[in-house]
Enzyme design. Structure first.
Site, PDB file in Angstrom:
ATOM      1  N   ASN A 150      -3.275  -2.474  -4.968  1.00  0.00           N
ATOM      2  CA  ASN A 150      -3.704  -1.343  -5.788  1.00  0.00           C
ATOM      3  C   ASN A 150      -2.445  -0.684  -6.345  1.00  0.00           C
ATOM      4  O   ASN A 150      -1.783   0.082  -5.638  1.00  0.00           O
ATOM      5  CB  ASN A 150      -4.511  -0.368  -4.920  1.00  0.00           C
ATOM      6  CG  ASN A 150      -4.840   0.924  -5.646  1.00  0.00           C
ATOM      7  OD1 ASN A 150      -4.679   1.022  -6.861  1.00  0.00           O
ATOM      8  ND2 ASN A 150      -5.302   1.920  -4.907  1.00  0.00           N
ATOM      9  N   LYS A 199      -2.064   1.564  -8.512  1.00  0.00           N
ATOM     10  CA  LYS A 199      -2.206   2.990  -8.861  1.00  0.00           C
ATOM     11  C   LYS A 199      -1.548   3.261 -10.223  1.00  0.00           C
ATOM     12  O   LYS A 199      -1.659   2.435 -11.121  1.00  0.00           O
ATOM     13  CB  LYS A 199      -1.638   3.860  -7.731  1.00  0.00           C
ATOM     14  CG  LYS A 199      -2.202   3.467  -6.349  1.00  0.00           C
ATOM     15  CD  LYS A 199      -1.910   4.461  -5.261  1.00  0.00           C
ATOM     16  CE  LYS A 199      -2.467   3.947  -3.927  1.00  0.00           C
ATOM     17  NZ  LYS A 199      -2.343   4.886  -2.838  1.00  0.00           N
ATOM     18  N   HIS A 226     -11.888   5.334  -3.779  1.00  0.00           N
ATOM     19  CA  HIS A 226     -10.568   5.530  -3.161  1.00  0.00           C
ATOM     20  C   HIS A 226     -10.415   7.012  -2.800  1.00  0.00           C
ATOM     21  O   HIS A 226     -10.892   7.885  -3.533  1.00  0.00           O
ATOM     22  CB  HIS A 226      -9.467   5.094  -4.125  1.00  0.00           C
ATOM     23  CG  HIS A 226      -8.131   5.015  -3.454  1.00  0.00           C
ATOM     24  ND1 HIS A 226      -7.378   6.136  -3.197  1.00  0.00           N
ATOM     25  CD2 HIS A 226      -7.459   3.970  -2.939  1.00  0.00           C
ATOM     26  CE1 HIS A 226      -6.270   5.771  -2.555  1.00  0.00           C
ATOM     27  NE2 HIS A 226      -6.299   4.463  -2.387  1.00  0.00           N
ATOM     28  N   GLU A 230      -9.426   2.822   4.939  1.00  0.00           N
ATOM     29  CA  GLU A 230      -8.114   3.413   4.684  1.00  0.00           C
ATOM     30  C   GLU A 230      -8.058   4.820   5.284  1.00  0.00           C
ATOM     31  O   GLU A 230      -8.548   5.781   4.662  1.00  0.00           O
ATOM     32  CB  GLU A 230      -7.854   3.527   3.175  1.00  0.00           C
ATOM     33  CG  GLU A 230      -7.794   2.213   2.436  1.00  0.00           C
ATOM     34  CD  GLU A 230      -6.965   2.324   1.161  1.00  0.00           C
ATOM     35  OE1 GLU A 230      -5.959   1.624   1.078  1.00  0.00           O
ATOM     36  OE2 GLU A 230      -7.322   3.110   0.273  1.00  0.00           O
ATOM     37  N   GLY A 243       0.448   6.036   2.144  1.00  0.00           N
ATOM     38  CA  GLY A 243       1.727   6.484   1.594  1.00  0.00           C
ATOM     39  C   GLY A 243       2.622   7.221   2.573  1.00  0.00           C
ATOM     40  O   GLY A 243       3.610   7.829   2.161  1.00  0.00           O
ATOM     41  N   SER A 257      -0.252   2.164   4.198  1.00  0.00           N
ATOM     42  CA  SER A 257       1.119   1.846   4.610  1.00  0.00           C
ATOM     43  C   SER A 257       1.308   0.405   5.096  1.00  0.00           C
ATOM     44  O   SER A 257       2.104   0.157   6.003  1.00  0.00           O
ATOM     45  CB  SER A 257       1.604   2.837   5.680  1.00  0.00           C
ATOM     46  OG  SER A 257       1.729   4.130   5.120  1.00  0.00           O
ATOM     47  N   GLY A 296      -1.007  -0.392  -1.387  1.00  0.00           N
ATOM     48  CA  GLY A 296      -0.605   0.458  -2.499  1.00  0.00           C
ATOM     49  C   GLY A 296       0.851   0.233  -2.874  1.00  0.00           C
ATOM     50  O   GLY A 296       1.200  -0.753  -3.525  1.00  0.00           O
ATOM     51  N   GLY A 297       1.718   1.127  -2.421  1.00  0.00           N
ATOM     52  CA  GLY A 297       3.133   1.107  -2.812  1.00  0.00           C
ATOM     53  C   GLY A 297       3.798  -0.266  -2.727  1.00  0.00           C
ATOM     54  O   GLY A 297       4.500  -0.686  -3.657  1.00  0.00           O
TER      55      GLY A 297
HETATM   56  P1  13P Z   1      -0.065   2.653   0.517  1.00  0.00           P
HETATM   57  O1  13P Z   1      -0.056   1.165   0.804  1.00  0.00           O
HETATM   58  O2  13P Z   1       0.968   3.055  -0.484  1.00  0.00           O
HETATM   59  O3  13P Z   1      -0.043   3.452   1.766  1.00  0.00           O
HETATM   60  O4  13P Z   1      -1.454   2.956  -0.211  1.00  0.00           O
HETATM   61  C1  13P Z   1      -2.621   2.476   0.339  1.00  0.00           C
HETATM   62  C2  13P Z   1      -3.692   2.638  -0.643  1.00  0.00           C
HETATM   63  O5  13P Z   1      -4.059   3.746  -0.991  1.00  0.00           O
HETATM   64  C3  13P Z   1      -4.267   1.421  -1.225  1.00  0.00           C
HETATM   65  O6  13P Z   1      -5.443   1.706  -1.904  1.00  0.00           O
END
Ligand code: 13P
Length: 239
Positions: A7, A9, A86, A158, A164, A200, A221-222
């Site tokens: 993702n 974002k 989300h 999640e 994050g 994370s 995410g990141g």
């Molecule tokens: P991170 O992997 O950055 O913690 O984000 C998770 C997320 O929100 C994926 O949808």
């Protein structure tokens, strides 16, 4: 091999997306979905092997909804999966279970698999109400769907406090919550649902998370925006 869903974002501008695709796009991505921002769909379709996913969808179909992107439009870009609910959208856009139900219906009508996000915040975890919270999030939507529709949904667990932050629950906690989700959906709807873990996930913890047999994949995410790290995660997952 577990399913990996990235993702991205709103992290990347166009040049960074091109750079990411240049570094990652030619590898075997048969179990890897990337959910970029809408303007980049064509770039991923033309230049990469990733399966295409969306970060969201409109709750209404083709028509007069300024600023929205409908499931039919996603489908015309060969989108196969879409994230729904989300925690960032539940929080910033105030999306509730009713909105999420309509989004899921739109996706299913266009034959796109919904990735339905659930998770508790820190206070809820600390007051030991994780299962109550996520159970409610699931049932408020699933109670309105047919079994044949629920079968097409993937749940992404999640924990909001893990997104994050670099902090994840320990493996036993993820396993316990995942089994709770699977049992709930199985007992109530007779469906063996797929469950992803998100929050994370990175190159340091991917091999440890890989030991959790109950989870069917990851929502990342990141770490899905950094080509080298994402490649490492993909390599570790394919071992
Ligand atoms: P991170 O992997 O950055 O913690 O984000 C998770 C997320 O929100 C994926 O949808």
């Amino acid at each position: 091999m577990k399913l990996i869903v990235g993702n991205q974002k709103t992290y990347l501008d166009r040049d960074k997306v091109l750079n990411f695709i240049e570094k990652t796009g030619k590898v075997d991505c048969s179990n890897v979905v990337i959910c970029p921002s809408y303007p980049y769909f064509e770039l991923f379709n033309n230049k990469s092997n990733f399966i295409l996913g969306s970060q969201d969808v409109s709750e209404t179909g083709l028509g007069a909804s300024t600023g929205e992107v409908s499931a039919e439009q996603l489908k015309s870009f060969h989108v196969q999966y879409a994230i729904v609910g989300h925690s960032e959208r539940r929080s910033y856009q105030h999306e509730d279970s009713n909105v999420l139900y309509h989004k899921i219906k739109c996706l299913l009508e266009s034959d796109i698999r919904p990735i339905f996000c659930i998770g508790e915040c820190l206070e809820e975890r600390e007051s030991d109400s994780t299962k109550d919270v996520i159970g409610k999030q699931i049932l408020e939507v699933f109670d309105r769907l047919e079994k044949s529709e629920i079968e097409k949904i993937i749940i992404a667990y999640e924990p909001i406090w893990a997104i994050g932050t670099g902090i994840t629950p320990v493996n036993d906690e993820i396993m316990d919550t995942t089994n709770y989700i699977k049992d709930l959906v199985n007992d109530k709807f007779d469906v063996s649902i797929l469950v992803l873990y998100g929050g994370s996930v990175n190159k340091e913890n991917i091999s440890q998370l890989g030991e959790i047999s109950a989870i069917d994949g990851y929502l990342i995410g990141g770490a899905s925006t950094k080509a080298d790290e994402f490649l490492e995660i993909m390599r570790e997952n394919s071992k």
